[in-house]
Design a protein around this motif. Sequence first.
Motif, PDB file in Angstrom:
ATOM      1  N   LEU A  99       0.828  -1.211   0.000  1.00 55.31           N
ATOM      2  CA  LEU A  99       0.000   0.000   0.000  1.00 55.31           C
ATOM      3  C   LEU A  99       0.859   1.257   0.000  1.00 55.31           C
ATOM      4  O   LEU A  99       0.520   2.256  -0.648  1.00 55.31           O
ATOM      5  CB  LEU A  99      -0.935  -0.010   1.206  1.00 55.31           C
ATOM      6  N   TYR A 100       1.971   1.213   0.713  1.00 53.12           N
ATOM      7  CA  TYR A 100       2.878   2.367   0.701  1.00 53.12           C
ATOM      8  C   TYR A 100       3.562   2.513  -0.667  1.00 53.12           C
ATOM      9  O   TYR A 100       3.878   3.633  -1.090  1.00 53.12           O
ATOM     10  CB  TYR A 100       3.917   2.250   1.817  1.00 53.12           C
ATOM     11  N   GLU A 101       3.774   1.386  -1.342  1.00 58.09           N
ATOM     12  CA  GLU A 101       4.294   1.486  -2.707  1.00 58.09           C
ATOM     13  C   GLU A 101       3.262   2.123  -3.629  1.00 58.09           C
ATOM     14  O   GLU A 101       3.612   2.896  -4.532  1.00 58.09           O
ATOM     15  CB  GLU A 101       4.674   0.091  -3.218  1.00 58.09           C
ATOM     16  N   ILE A 102       1.990   1.807  -3.408  1.00 56.66           N
ATOM     17  CA  ILE A 102       0.931   2.458  -4.182  1.00 56.66           C
ATOM     18  C   ILE A 102       0.921   3.952  -3.904  1.00 56.66           C
ATOM     19  O   ILE A 102       0.791   4.771  -4.826  1.00 56.66           O
ATOM     20  CB  ILE A 102      -0.441   1.827  -3.839  1.00 56.66           C
ATOM     21  N   LYS A 103       1.063   4.322  -2.643  1.00 57.06           N
ATOM     22  CA  LYS A 103       1.099   5.747  -2.296  1.00 57.06           C
ATOM     23  C   LYS A 103       2.288   6.447  -2.957  1.00 57.06           C
ATOM     24  O   LYS A 103       2.180   7.592  -3.403  1.00 57.06           O
ATOM     25  CB  LYS A 103       1.167   5.929  -0.784  1.00 57.06           C
ATOM     26  N   ASN A 104       3.411   5.747  -3.036  1.00 59.43           N
ATOM     27  CA  ASN A 104       4.585   6.329  -3.682  1.00 59.43           C
ATOM     28  C   ASN A 104       4.326   6.564  -5.169  1.00 59.43           C
ATOM     29  O   ASN A 104       4.681   7.620  -5.713  1.00 59.43           O
ATOM     30  CB  ASN A 104       5.783   5.397  -3.494  1.00 59.43           C
ATOM     31  N   ALA A 105       3.677   5.573  -5.824  1.00 66.77           N
ATOM     32  CA  ALA A 105       3.350   5.736  -7.243  1.00 66.77           C
ATOM     33  C   ALA A 105       2.351   6.863  -7.451  1.00 66.77           C
ATOM     34  O   ALA A 105       2.461   7.649  -8.399  1.00 66.77           O
ATOM     35  CB  ALA A 105       2.796   4.418  -7.798  1.00 66.77           C
ATOM     36  N   LEU A 106       1.375   6.958  -6.567  1.00 64.63           N
ATOM     37  CA  LEU A 106       0.399   8.052  -6.655  1.00 64.63           C
ATOM     38  C   LEU A 106       1.073   9.411  -6.439  1.00 64.63           C
ATOM     39  O   LEU A 106       0.744  10.390  -7.120  1.00 64.63           O
ATOM     40  CB  LEU A 106      -0.711   7.842  -5.622  1.00 64.63           C
ATOM     41  N   SER A 107       2.000   9.450  -5.505  1.00 61.48           N
ATOM     42  CA  SER A 107       2.687  10.714  -5.198  1.00 61.48           C
ATOM     43  C   SER A 107       3.507  11.200  -6.392  1.00 61.48           C
ATOM     44  O   SER A 107       3.483  12.390  -6.733  1.00 61.48           O
ATOM     45  CB  SER A 107       3.594  10.543  -3.972  1.00 61.48           C
ATOM     46  N   LYS A 108       4.236  10.291  -7.018  1.00 67.34           N
ATOM     47  CA  LYS A 108       5.030  10.680  -8.182  1.00 67.34           C
ATOM     48  C   LYS A 108       4.135  11.178  -9.317  1.00 67.34           C
ATOM     49  O   LYS A 108       4.439  12.182  -9.977  1.00 67.34           O
ATOM     50  CB  LYS A 108       5.874   9.493  -8.664  1.00 67.34           C
ATOM     51  N   SER A 109       3.031  10.473  -9.534  1.00 71.03           N
ATOM     52  CA  SER A 109       2.106  10.886 -10.587  1.00 71.03           C
ATOM     53  C   SER A 109       1.498  12.247 -10.269  1.00 71.03           C
ATOM     54  O   SER A 109       1.351  13.098 -11.156  1.00 71.03           O
ATOM     55  CB  SER A 109       0.987   9.844 -10.747  1.00 71.03           C
ATOM     56  N   GLU A 110       1.175  12.470  -9.004  1.00 77.39           N
ATOM     57  CA  GLU A 110       0.575  13.749  -8.609  1.00 77.39           C
ATOM     58  C   GLU A 110       1.555  14.898  -8.825  1.00 77.39           C
ATOM     59  O   GLU A 110       1.160  15.992  -9.257  1.00 77.39           O
ATOM     60  CB  GLU A 110       0.139  13.690  -7.148  1.00 77.39           C
ATOM     61  N   VAL A 111       2.826  14.668  -8.523  1.00 77.55           N
ATOM     62  CA  VAL A 111       3.835  15.727  -8.712  1.00 77.55           C
ATOM     63  C   VAL A 111       3.890  16.149 -10.180  1.00 77.55           C
ATOM     64  O   VAL A 111       3.986  17.341 -10.497  1.00 77.55           O
ATOM     65  CB  VAL A 111       5.217  15.238  -8.234  1.00 77.55           C
ATOM     66  N   ILE A 112       3.821  15.182 -11.077  1.00 78.60           N
ATOM     67  CA  ILE A 112       3.879  15.496 -12.512  1.00 78.60           C
ATOM     68  C   ILE A 112       2.601  16.203 -12.965  1.00 78.60           C
ATOM     69  O   ILE A 112       2.661  17.196 -13.713  1.00 78.60           O
ATOM     70  CB  ILE A 112       4.084  14.203 -13.326  1.00 78.60           C
ATOM     71  N   LEU A 113       1.468  15.726 -12.504  1.00 76.95           N
ATOM     72  CA  LEU A 113       0.182  16.250 -12.981  1.00 76.95           C
ATOM     73  C   LEU A 113      -0.185  17.582 -12.339  1.00 76.95           C
ATOM     74  O   LEU A 113      -0.861  18.406 -12.958  1.00 76.95           O
ATOM     75  CB  LEU A 113      -0.930  15.226 -12.710  1.00 76.95           C
ATOM     76  N   ILE A 136      10.909  15.778 -14.487  1.00 78.23           N
ATOM     77  CA  ILE A 136      10.862  15.966 -13.035  1.00 78.23           C
ATOM     78  C   ILE A 136      11.598  14.836 -12.320  1.00 78.23           C
ATOM     79  O   ILE A 136      12.345  15.080 -11.372  1.00 78.23           O
ATOM     80  CB  ILE A 136       9.406  16.043 -12.549  1.00 78.23           C
ATOM     81  N   PHE A 137      11.385  13.628 -12.783  1.00 74.14           N
ATOM     82  CA  PHE A 137      12.083  12.481 -12.203  1.00 74.14           C
ATOM     83  C   PHE A 137      13.137  12.001 -13.199  1.00 74.14           C
ATOM     84  O   PHE A 137      13.745  12.812 -13.887  1.00 74.14           O
ATOM     85  CB  PHE A 137      11.080  11.384 -11.843  1.00 74.14           C
ATOM     86  N   GLU A 138      13.414  10.734 -13.277  1.00 76.44           N
ATOM     87  CA  GLU A 138      14.495  10.237 -14.124  1.00 76.44           C
ATOM     88  C   GLU A 138      14.091  10.162 -15.590  1.00 76.44           C
ATOM     89  O   GLU A 138      14.932  10.307 -16.470  1.00 76.44           O
ATOM     90  CB  GLU A 138      14.945   8.860 -13.630  1.00 76.44           C
ATOM     91  N   ASP A 139      12.823   9.869 -15.876  1.00 83.24           N
ATOM     92  CA  ASP A 139      12.354   9.707 -17.251  1.00 83.24           C
ATOM     93  C   ASP A 139      11.513  10.900 -17.681  1.00 83.24           C
ATOM     94  O   ASP A 139      11.164  11.771 -16.869  1.00 83.24           O
ATOM     95  CB  ASP A 139      11.519   8.421 -17.381  1.00 83.24           C
ATOM     96  N   LEU A 140      11.193  10.920 -18.983  1.00 84.52           N
ATOM     97  CA  LEU A 140      10.250  11.915 -19.471  1.00 84.52           C
ATOM     98  C   LEU A 140       8.952  11.827 -18.670  1.00 84.52           C
ATOM     99  O   LEU A 140       8.567  10.751 -18.212  1.00 84.52           O
ATOM    100  CB  LEU A 140       9.954  11.689 -20.954  1.00 84.52           C
ATOM    101  N   ASN A 141       8.301  12.949 -18.490  1.00 85.15           N
ATOM    102  CA  ASN A 141       7.106  12.962 -17.645  1.00 85.15           C
ATOM    103  C   ASN A 141       6.056  11.952 -18.104  1.00 85.15           C
ATOM    104  O   ASN A 141       5.420  11.293 -17.284  1.00 85.15           O
ATOM    105  CB  ASN A 141       6.503  14.369 -17.620  1.00 85.15           C
ATOM    106  N   TRP A 142       5.864  11.861 -19.422  1.00 84.00           N
ATOM    107  CA  TRP A 142       4.878  10.911 -19.910  1.00 84.00           C
ATOM    108  C   TRP A 142       5.299   9.470 -19.628  1.00 84.00           C
ATOM    109  O   TRP A 142       4.488   8.640 -19.212  1.00 84.00           O
ATOM    110  CB  TRP A 142       4.635  11.118 -21.397  1.00 84.00           C
ATOM    111  N   LYS A 143       6.542   9.160 -19.829  1.00 83.96           N
ATOM    112  CA  LYS A 143       7.034   7.809 -19.561  1.00 83.96           C
ATOM    113  C   LYS A 143       6.913   7.482 -18.079  1.00 83.96           C
ATOM    114  O   LYS A 143       6.548   6.347 -17.705  1.00 83.96           O
ATOM    115  CB  LYS A 143       8.478   7.675 -20.029  1.00 83.96           C
ATOM    116  N   GLU A 144       7.200   8.458 -17.235  1.00 86.39           N
ATOM    117  CA  GLU A 144       7.082   8.247 -15.783  1.00 86.39           C
ATOM    118  C   GLU A 144       5.622   7.991 -15.398  1.00 86.39           C
ATOM    119  O   GLU A 144       5.333   7.115 -14.577  1.00 86.39           O
ATOM    120  CB  GLU A 144       7.617   9.461 -15.032  1.00 86.39           C
ATOM    121  N   LEU A 145       4.715   8.740 -15.999  1.00 90.78           N
ATOM    122  CA  LEU A 145       3.296   8.525 -15.727  1.00 90.78           C
ATOM    123  C   LEU A 145       2.857   7.115 -16.126  1.00 90.78           C
ATOM    124  O   LEU A 145       2.106   6.450 -15.410  1.00 90.78           O
ATOM    125  CB  LEU A 145       2.449   9.566 -16.469  1.00 90.78           C
TER     126      LEU A 145
END
Length: 234
Positions: A99-113, A136-145
């Motif tokens: 669940l914390y991994e899900i939160k991490n994925a949601l957090s990264k997506s939220e930062v981009i969006l 914003i992160f290591e990959d292109l924003n779309w690829k990260e999303l």
Amino acid sequence: MQKFKFTRGLVVKLLILFIALPLVIQMHWLPFYQLAKVLTPGSSSDWLQFWGSYLGVMPSGLIAVFVASYQIESAQNQIDEARKEDLIIMRNTKIVDYLYEIKNALSKSEVILNTDKPLSLDVDMYNYLQTPEHIIFEDLNWKELKNQNNRLYFLSKIIFDEVKDERFYTEMNNYTTAIKSINSFIVLHERLNCGNGNDGEHHDTDINFRLPDMVSIINRLFVIVNRKINELSA
């Protein structure tokens, strides 16, 4: 191998058997009496002595066996229950980690969006998603999303049930639909403006998604995930 258990009924049956067998012999019931005469010759005083020792030792022995069996069974039940509780705790701990991994994925997506950049024009939206200067992160924003969405989908299948957690999957489906809209936008934009057949002019591409709406979906998913963590951590 089936486990043998001493029950109250079995103890009662053994008690009756241990009393009845010598009694049958003493009452001269054939063929038990004939066998007893051959194996254990003696007088009536011998029988009195036998009954005294037999009835004195036999009940205490049966009681000791029953008590020992009960204590062993009770201890084994306690061990089994403790083992079950340990397994439940281990399972819940692992699920909470997911669940914390899900939160991490949601957090990264939220930062981009959740950006304050002006993206009303299709070219600005495309550049924000697909060009290195906006990474914003290591990959292109779309690829990260896309990567984070794939991770969300994978982890969700492990933790959430499509029937019991209908609200979660409703939000996830809405979010995935928006991700697909972004993908369609990028593919169409590149076909019209970046392909070999491009005539040098810019062709507008409709933006049929809104990043703030996707952020709202993510926030609702956060609420569901946090509630799940609280339930498993209680």
